[in-house]
Design a protein around this motif. Sequence first.
Motif, short mmCIF file in Angstrom:
data_model
loop_
_atom_site.label_atom_id
_atom_site.label_comp_id
_atom_site.label_asym_id
_atom_site.label_seq_id
_atom_site.Cartn_x
_atom_site.Cartn_y
_atom_site.Cartn_z
N TRP A 25 57.06 -41.19 -14.67
CA TRP A 25 57.94 -40.08 -15.01
C TRP A 25 58.27 -40.02 -16.50
O TRP A 25 58.94 -39.10 -16.94
CB TRP A 25 59.20 -40.14 -14.14
N ALA A 26 57.78 -40.98 -17.29
CA ALA A 26 58.05 -40.95 -18.73
C ALA A 26 57.48 -39.71 -19.41
O ALA A 26 58.18 -39.08 -20.21
CB ALA A 26 57.53 -42.23 -19.39
N PRO A 27 56.23 -39.30 -19.15
CA PRO A 27 55.74 -38.08 -19.80
C PRO A 27 56.56 -36.85 -19.42
O PRO A 27 56.77 -35.95 -20.25
CB PRO A 27 54.30 -37.95 -19.29
N VAL A 28 57.04 -36.81 -18.19
CA VAL A 28 57.90 -35.70 -17.77
C VAL A 28 59.21 -35.74 -18.55
O VAL A 28 59.71 -34.70 -19.00
CB VAL A 28 58.14 -35.74 -16.25
N GLU B 261 62.85 -41.69 -22.33
CA GLU B 261 62.06 -40.70 -21.61
C GLU B 261 61.80 -41.07 -20.15
O GLU B 261 61.74 -40.18 -19.30
CB GLU B 261 60.77 -40.37 -22.36
N LEU B 262 61.66 -42.34 -19.83
CA LEU B 262 61.45 -42.71 -18.43
C LEU B 262 62.69 -42.36 -17.60
O LEU B 262 62.58 -41.75 -16.53
CB LEU B 262 61.10 -44.19 -18.29
N ALA B 263 63.86 -42.72 -18.10
CA ALA B 263 65.10 -42.39 -17.38
C ALA B 263 65.27 -40.89 -17.27
O ALA B 263 65.62 -40.37 -16.20
CB ALA B 263 66.30 -43.01 -18.09
N LEU B 264 65.00 -40.17 -18.36
CA LEU B 264 65.11 -38.71 -18.33
C LEU B 264 64.12 -38.11 -17.34
O LEU B 264 64.43 -37.15 -16.63
CB LEU B 264 64.92 -38.12 -19.73
N PHE C 150 60.63 -32.82 -20.93
CA PHE C 150 61.98 -32.25 -20.83
C PHE C 150 62.74 -32.42 -22.14
O PHE C 150 63.46 -31.51 -22.56
CB PHE C 150 62.76 -32.88 -19.67
N TYR C 151 62.57 -33.55 -22.80
CA TYR C 151 63.24 -33.79 -24.08
C TYR C 151 62.82 -32.74 -25.11
O TYR C 151 63.66 -32.21 -25.84
CB TYR C 151 62.91 -35.19 -24.58
#
Length: 159
Positions: A37-40, A66-69, A44-45
């Motif tokens: 989910w880091a690229p996602v 980015e992984l948490a986001l 989003f960032y």
Amino acid sequence: MLDLMWKGALIGAGATLAMDLWAVVLTAVFRQPKPNWAPVGRWFYHLKNGRIFHQSIADAEPYGQELALGWIAHYAVGIAYGIMLTLMVGPAWLASPTLLPAWVWGLVTVAAGWFLLQPGLGLGWAASKTPNPNKVRALNLAAHTVFGLGLWATALLIA
């Protein structure tokens, strides 16, 4: 209306959890890579800057969380889909959930991945720039079928 939205949020979270459990099964049984989910999260960032489409999200400026986001975004989108479903089907469906509306909605939601997220990440429309686009599409359809089943199952649990 607030009751519909609250129940929709629970239904969406439950369906997203079902999708994540499906990913665990695919990893354990079929050796599919775990979802990253880091690229996602990075995508989003970068939305805050108005940047929707990237040639490759890997080339975009990294974001420390980015992984948490990505995980937060994954569940936020699932919750939003659950709310949309309950607003469309209404309280009668919530009182006695049936499979068809949930399953169809689960399949409809794959369109956002194919025509917004995947091109946004630089993967092309419906993963057309990946090494095996048909495999990705089949896995997407399977995951969103599980999402639809999760919508229905969670609705049954709270009915």
